[in-house]
Design an enzyme around this catalytic site. Structure first.
Site, PDB file in Angstrom:
ATOM      1  N   ASP A  63      18.943  35.128  36.163  1.00  0.00           N
ATOM      2  CA  ASP A  63      19.470  34.220  37.183  1.00  0.00           C
ATOM      3  C   ASP A  63      18.424  34.186  38.294  1.00  0.00           C
ATOM      4  O   ASP A  63      18.279  35.137  39.055  1.00  0.00           O
ATOM      5  CB  ASP A  63      20.810  34.742  37.710  1.00  0.00           C
ATOM      6  CG  ASP A  63      21.430  33.845  38.768  1.00  0.00           C
ATOM      7  OD1 ASP A  63      20.730  32.949  39.298  1.00  0.00           O
ATOM      8  OD2 ASP A  63      22.627  34.030  39.094  1.00  0.00           O
ATOM      9  N   VAL A  64      17.679  33.083  38.380  1.00  0.00           N
ATOM     10  CA  VAL A  64      16.560  33.037  39.325  1.00  0.00           C
ATOM     11  C   VAL A  64      17.010  33.013  40.780  1.00  0.00           C
ATOM     12  O   VAL A  64      16.182  33.158  41.690  1.00  0.00           O
ATOM     13  CB  VAL A  64      15.632  31.823  39.063  1.00  0.00           C
ATOM     14  CG1 VAL A  64      15.024  31.902  37.669  1.00  0.00           C
ATOM     15  CG2 VAL A  64      16.372  30.502  39.280  1.00  0.00           C
ATOM     16  N   ASN A  90      10.418  26.915  36.721  1.00  0.00           N
ATOM     17  CA  ASN A  90      10.948  25.661  36.200  1.00  0.00           C
ATOM     18  C   ASN A  90      12.458  25.504  36.318  1.00  0.00           C
ATOM     19  O   ASN A  90      12.958  24.376  36.285  1.00  0.00           O
ATOM     20  CB  ASN A  90      10.526  25.532  34.723  1.00  0.00           C
ATOM     21  CG  ASN A  90      11.181  24.361  34.040  1.00  0.00           C
ATOM     22  OD1 ASN A  90      10.842  23.213  34.308  1.00  0.00           O
ATOM     23  ND2 ASN A  90      12.136  24.644  33.159  1.00  0.00           N
ATOM     24  N   TYR A 156      20.142  17.421  46.358  1.00  0.00           N
ATOM     25  CA  TYR A 156      19.041  17.463  45.399  1.00  0.00           C
ATOM     26  C   TYR A 156      17.724  17.094  46.072  1.00  0.00           C
ATOM     27  O   TYR A 156      16.715  17.796  45.926  1.00  0.00           O
ATOM     28  CB  TYR A 156      19.326  16.519  44.231  1.00  0.00           C
ATOM     29  CG  TYR A 156      18.341  16.630  43.099  1.00  0.00           C
ATOM     30  CD1 TYR A 156      18.311  17.763  42.294  1.00  0.00           C
ATOM     31  CD2 TYR A 156      17.444  15.605  42.821  1.00  0.00           C
ATOM     32  CE1 TYR A 156      17.418  17.875  41.244  1.00  0.00           C
ATOM     33  CE2 TYR A 156      16.542  15.700  41.776  1.00  0.00           C
ATOM     34  CZ  TYR A 156      16.528  16.836  40.984  1.00  0.00           C
ATOM     35  OH  TYR A 156      15.632  16.950  39.945  1.00  0.00           O
ATOM     36  N   LYS A 160      14.385  19.493  46.634  1.00  0.00           N
ATOM     37  CA  LYS A 160      13.110  19.139  46.026  1.00  0.00           C
ATOM     38  C   LYS A 160      12.025  18.891  47.075  1.00  0.00           C
ATOM     39  O   LYS A 160      10.844  19.219  46.839  1.00  0.00           O
ATOM     40  CB  LYS A 160      13.279  17.927  45.105  1.00  0.00           C
ATOM     41  CG  LYS A 160      14.140  18.217  43.881  1.00  0.00           C
ATOM     42  CD  LYS A 160      13.602  19.410  43.083  1.00  0.00           C
ATOM     43  CE  LYS A 160      14.401  19.677  41.820  1.00  0.00           C
ATOM     44  NZ  LYS A 160      13.863  20.808  41.020  1.00  0.00           N
TER      45      LYS A 160
END
Length: 282
Positions: A63-64, A90, A156, A160
């Protein structure tokens, strides 16, 4: 970085989508692989695929959004293969909806994966690469959504834009000390990935609460449908791995996939420089 054979690549979000494509390209170049994903079943599929291509591979459920798990991933990579030469930060998720409707927990989730996940990867792996003092490369997956802004996907876009800036400033910091580490930020447009199924990757602490009104709302359902449509009608994913590796070989920082977005990105910069207000009319 041009010599890949026998080198070690670490890929987060390797269970499907871009991560699986990167894994296949690494295997084709005879790299050793450390694959990470939050979903064990997806991770196992990619592991079996690249093992079938002859790659040496280990898989680590990760789990990043939890730094200790990314640290464990880094330790596993070094303990298993002795070095880390190529890192793909990623893993990513998407949450639709206007900022005044989405639950705070959803905003926390997308930021913890899309931003913190990259930060944790950089924090855990860059010291390893610096100590090696060998040519290395890092690819952070962002999005064209980090280079322009549109309505309806506020969380989102925010995540980003942050991941693009995180990539740029880290790259400049590495340049400032003459590091051998090169970097790229991958900013794709709509591609046929599994991103619209992000909800199935939620850890328990970010799980959907059925009684939360937002998840029954028209905004949420419309956002899911829009995500499904644009992803399923996006460009095929099978050319992505090769184009990203070409950029790595050329030490290209910005990796874009959709030239049709270039005028919109340019218009955003022009709007800023000319002191105009953002507009939904592109």
């Amino acid at each position: 970085m041009k010599d890949f054979k026998g080198k070690t690549a670490v890929i987060t979000g390797a269970g499907n989508g871009f991560g699986a494509e990167f894994a296949k390209e690494c295997a084709a170049r005879e790299m050793k692989l450390v694959l990470a994903d939050i979903d064990l079943a997806d991770l196992q599929k990619t592991k079996e695929l690249v093992a079938g291509m002859g790659a040496e591979v280990v898989a680590v459920v990760t789990d990043v959004s939890i730094y200790e798990e990314v640290e464990k991933l880094a330790k596993t990579a070094v303990d298993t293969f002795g070095s880390v030469d190529l890192l793909f930060n990623n893993a990513g998720v998407v949450v639709p909806g206007p900022i005044w409707e989405i639950p705070a927990k959803d905003f926390d989730w997308i930021m913890s994966v899309n931003v913190n996940g990259i930060f944790y990867g950089l924090r855990a792996f860059i010291p390893i690469m610096l100590k090696q003092d060998t040519p290395c490369h890092i690819v952070n997956t962002a999005s064209v959504a980090g280079l322009l802004s549109t309505p309806g996907m506020v969380a989102y876009h925010t995540s980003k834009h942050a991941s693009v800036s995180l990539s740029e400033t880290t790259y400049l910091s590495l340049q400032a000390q003459n590091s051998k580490i090169k970097m790229s930020v991958f900013c794709p447009g709509f591609v046929q990935t599994d991103l619209h199924h992000s909800d199935r990757h939620r850890p328990e602490r970010f799980a959907i609460t059925p009684e939360e009104p937002y998840f029954q709302s028209a905004s949420y359902k419309a956002g899911l449908e829009r995500a499904r449509h644009v992803i399923e009608t996006g460009i095929p994913i099978d050319s992505i791995g090769m184009s990203v590796f070409t950029a790595i070989e050329d030490e290209k920082f910005y990796i874009l996939t959709h030239p049709q977005y270039h005028p919109i990105i340019g218009k955003r910069v022009k709007t800023i420089l000319e002191g105009e207000n953002p507009s939904i009319n592109f």
